[in-house]
Write an enzyme that holds these catalytic residues in place. Sequence first.
Site, PDB file in Angstrom:
ATOM      1  N   ASP A  33       0.818  -1.216   0.000  1.00  0.00           N
ATOM      2  CA  ASP A  33       0.000   0.000   0.000  1.00  0.00           C
ATOM      3  C   ASP A  33       0.853   1.270   0.000  1.00  0.00           C
ATOM      4  O   ASP A  33       2.006   1.264   0.441  1.00  0.00           O
ATOM      5  CB  ASP A  33      -0.872   0.047   1.264  1.00  0.00           C
ATOM      6  N   ASP A  34       0.225   2.333  -0.453  1.00  0.00           N
ATOM      7  CA  ASP A  34       0.692   3.730  -0.272  1.00  0.00           C
ATOM      8  C   ASP A  34       1.745   4.205  -1.276  1.00  0.00           C
ATOM      9  O   ASP A  34       2.218   5.321  -1.171  1.00  0.00           O
ATOM     10  CB  ASP A  34       1.205   3.998   1.158  1.00  0.00           C
TER      11      ASP A  34
ATOM     12  N   HIS B 244      -6.363   3.221  -3.857  1.00  0.00           N
ATOM     13  CA  HIS B 244      -6.224   3.442  -2.404  1.00  0.00           C
ATOM     14  C   HIS B 244      -6.468   4.921  -2.085  1.00  0.00           C
ATOM     15  O   HIS B 244      -5.800   5.508  -1.240  1.00  0.00           O
ATOM     16  CB  HIS B 244      -4.819   2.996  -1.983  1.00  0.00           C
TER      17      HIS B 244
ATOM     18  N   HIS C  72      -5.193   9.846   0.582  1.00  0.00           N
ATOM     19  CA  HIS C  72      -4.994   9.027   1.790  1.00  0.00           C
ATOM     20  C   HIS C  72      -5.401   9.793   3.045  1.00  0.00           C
ATOM     21  O   HIS C  72      -4.612   9.963   3.984  1.00  0.00           O
ATOM     22  CB  HIS C  72      -3.531   8.576   1.895  1.00  0.00           C
TER      23      HIS C  72
ATOM     24  N   HIS D  91       3.807  -2.212   3.085  1.00  0.00           N
ATOM     25  CA  HIS D  91       3.756  -0.859   2.506  1.00  0.00           C
ATOM     26  C   HIS D  91       5.046  -0.567   1.746  1.00  0.00           C
ATOM     27  O   HIS D  91       6.135  -0.919   2.222  1.00  0.00           O
ATOM     28  CB  HIS D  91       3.571   0.196   3.602  1.00  0.00           C
TER      29      HIS D  91
END
Length: 202
Positions: free
Chosen positions: A33-34, A84, A88, A172
Amino acid sequence: MLIEQIPEVFRRFLPGVIWRGDKTRKVIYLTFDDGPNPLNTPWLLDELDRLQIKATFFCIGGNVERHPDLYQEIIRRGHRVGVHGYAHVRGLFKDRKAFDEDCAKAASLIDSDLYRPPHGKLYIDQFKAMSKRYKVILWDVITRDYNPKLPPEKIYDIAVKYGRNGSIVVFHDSQKAMKNMRYAFPKAVEFWKQQGYQFETL
Ligand SMILES: [Zn+2]
């Protein structure tokens, strides 16, 4: 336990959300993620090639906008991408219009039918709305690699303790998680390979 692997009883509160894949097979779904992040994602892509694994990247729209070549490189190397969000946003979107705008911006940058909410949190009606448009993916194991206060060995321990058939595992490729992820992810993969697990994208 409550953080790393949310018990089944709590998972039932969010119908339609995917927490885990096929429980009957020795398969693990690695998710990152991210990203994309120029300091961490290129290293990860090379490492995934070395290990001969395809993974799923839940990208932040803003990062895709800043690093379009890196986003394309993830796809070119045969990995899957998911949405995503764009910015964020921390915690829950109280402003529903801002949430919709963030989603629309992310969708314009990331072409996917997979969605993971930032921090795994949405209001129930937002979960329902998103699950009409996307496969909403949460996780079976969250390694907590994003927490720099935890030692890398602890992240590895979490991954191998809770990883099991059909686990969707979260790491991540952000800068913050760099030290923990780079230590724990390859080591956990070697452990799982020895146990006979295969790796698939979502
Ligand atoms: Zn995130």
